[in-house]
Design a protein around this motif. Structure first.
Motif, short mmCIF file in Angstrom:
data_model
loop_
_atom_site.label_atom_id
_atom_site.label_comp_id
_atom_site.label_asym_id
_atom_site.label_seq_id
_atom_site.Cartn_x
_atom_site.Cartn_y
_atom_site.Cartn_z
N GLN A 1 0.82 -1.22 0.00
CA GLN A 1 0.00 0.00 0.00
C GLN A 1 0.85 1.27 0.00
O GLN A 1 0.50 2.27 0.61
N VAL A 2 2.01 1.21 -0.69
CA VAL A 2 2.90 2.36 -0.80
C VAL A 2 2.88 2.81 -2.26
O VAL A 2 3.15 2.03 -3.16
N SER A 3 2.54 4.08 -2.48
CA SER A 3 2.54 4.59 -3.85
C SER A 3 3.81 5.37 -4.11
O SER A 3 4.37 5.99 -3.20
N VAL A 4 4.27 5.31 -5.36
CA VAL A 4 5.47 6.05 -5.76
C VAL A 4 5.05 7.06 -6.81
O VAL A 4 4.77 6.68 -7.95
N PRO A 5 4.99 8.32 -6.45
CA PRO A 5 4.55 9.32 -7.44
C PRO A 5 5.59 9.52 -8.54
O PRO A 5 6.78 9.31 -8.33
N VAL A 6 5.10 9.90 -9.72
CA VAL A 6 5.98 10.16 -10.84
C VAL A 6 6.60 11.56 -10.67
O VAL A 6 5.88 12.53 -10.48
N SER A 7 7.91 11.63 -10.70
CA SER A 7 8.60 12.90 -10.51
C SER A 7 8.63 13.71 -11.81
O SER A 7 8.39 13.18 -12.90
N LYS A 8 8.95 15.00 -11.69
CA LYS A 8 9.08 15.85 -12.88
C LYS A 8 10.21 15.34 -13.77
O LYS A 8 10.12 15.38 -15.00
N LEU A 9 11.28 14.87 -13.14
CA LEU A 9 12.41 14.34 -13.90
C LEU A 9 11.99 13.10 -14.71
O LEU A 9 12.42 12.92 -15.85
N ALA A 10 11.13 12.28 -14.11
CA ALA A 10 10.64 11.09 -14.82
C ALA A 10 9.78 11.49 -16.02
O ALA A 10 9.80 10.83 -17.06
N LYS A 11 9.05 12.60 -15.88
CA LYS A 11 8.25 13.08 -17.01
C LYS A 11 9.16 13.58 -18.13
O LYS A 11 8.86 13.38 -19.31
N TRP A 12 10.27 14.23 -17.76
CA TRP A 12 11.25 14.65 -18.77
C TRP A 12 11.85 13.43 -19.46
O TRP A 12 12.07 13.43 -20.68
N LYS A 13 12.13 12.39 -18.69
CA LYS A 13 12.67 11.15 -19.25
C LYS A 13 11.72 10.60 -20.29
O LYS A 13 12.12 10.23 -21.40
N THR A 14 10.44 10.58 -19.96
CA THR A 14 9.44 10.07 -20.88
C THR A 14 9.36 10.92 -22.14
O THR A 14 9.25 10.40 -23.26
N THR A 15 9.45 12.24 -21.98
CA THR A 15 9.41 13.15 -23.13
C THR A 15 10.59 12.88 -24.07
O THR A 15 10.41 12.75 -25.29
N PHE A 16 11.80 12.79 -23.51
CA PHE A 16 12.98 12.50 -24.33
C PHE A 16 12.85 11.15 -25.02
O PHE A 16 13.23 10.98 -26.18
N GLN A 17 12.30 10.19 -24.30
CA GLN A 17 12.14 8.84 -24.85
C GLN A 17 11.19 8.84 -26.04
O GLN A 17 11.48 8.24 -27.08
N ILE A 18 10.06 9.53 -25.90
CA ILE A 18 9.07 9.61 -26.98
C ILE A 18 9.68 10.29 -28.21
O ILE A 18 9.53 9.82 -29.34
N ILE A 19 10.38 11.42 -27.98
CA ILE A 19 11.01 12.13 -29.09
C ILE A 19 12.07 11.26 -29.76
O ILE A 19 12.14 11.17 -30.98
N ALA A 20 12.88 10.59 -28.93
CA ALA A 20 13.97 9.77 -29.46
C ALA A 20 13.46 8.67 -30.38
O ALA A 20 13.94 8.51 -31.51
N LEU A 21 12.49 7.91 -29.92
CA LEU A 21 12.01 6.78 -30.70
C LEU A 21 11.30 7.25 -31.97
O LEU A 21 11.48 6.67 -33.05
#
Length: 197
Positions: free
Chosen positions: A122-142
């Motif tokens: 029952q422990v949640s791990v919120p998505v950080s701003k840095l993780a959102k940047w990672k996702t953005t770079f990943q989407i652009i890269a692919l």
């Protein structure tokens, strides 16, 4: 259960075999351009399924389960097919660009396992701003790596080396995503370790 957001999420999963097929033929420029269009459409549905679910109050357990899975298998599909087709290759380090893709895949698997473990506690791990940047770079890269195969003549010469513009953008942003992947993966691991004693 089969709300519009969930249908959009499922459409991304069902489109993956077609995406892989379109990228399977090196030198088939039209196939890669179609793959880029499909990849972009999948990214748009990813944005809208979450937005629609929240706006309409249609957030469901199925959607919460499927959405991250759809994202991860889309990333894995693109990285694996591009690797198999020899696309993750470039100047200076040759095939070593595959390591950036491998780092991203390892992190996705590890963080998924960690989230499953912490979910049981029952422990949640919120998505950080840095993780959102990672996702953005990943989407652009692919997307850029796919597009580079569809537009092989979009080149510039720098330092005596001919660079395909979208392919080079793809490789640079893939490494940026890999670096952020390591940083954010370490952050998630530090949170998880606290609950493992």
């Amino acid at each position: 259960m089969w709300t519009l957001p969930n249908i959009l999420t499922m459409s991304r999963i069902l489109a993956l075999p077609l995406l892989g097929y379109l990228m399977w033929w090196p030198g088939w420029e039209l196939g890669y351009l179609l793959a880029f269009g499909l990849y972009a459409a999948m990214g748009i549905t990813d944005y809208f399924d979450g937005m629609l679910a929240r706006a309409s109050g249609a957030v469901s357990k199925l959607g919460i389960f499927l959405d991250p899975i759809a994202d991860k298998i889309m990333v894995a599909t693109v990285i694996l097919v591009l690797t198999a087709m020899g696309v993750l290759r470039g100047p200076y380090v040759g095939d070593m660009h595959v390591l950036a893709g491998l780092i991203i895949l390892v992190r996705e698997i590890a963080v998924s396992g960690l989230r499953e473990f912490l979910g049981g506690l029952q422990v949640s791990v919120p998505v950080s701003k840095l993780a959102k940047w990672k996702t953005t770079f990943q989407i652009i890269a692919l997307g850029a790596l796919i597009l580079g195969q569809g537009l092989p003549d979009w080149n510039v010469v720098a330092g005596g080396i001919t660079h395909n513009v979208p392919h080079t953008v793809g490789l640079v942003t893939l490494w940026a995503a890999a670096i952020l992947t390591v940083i954010t993966g370490w952050d998630y691991l530090r949170v998880g370790v606290k609950h493992m004693d």
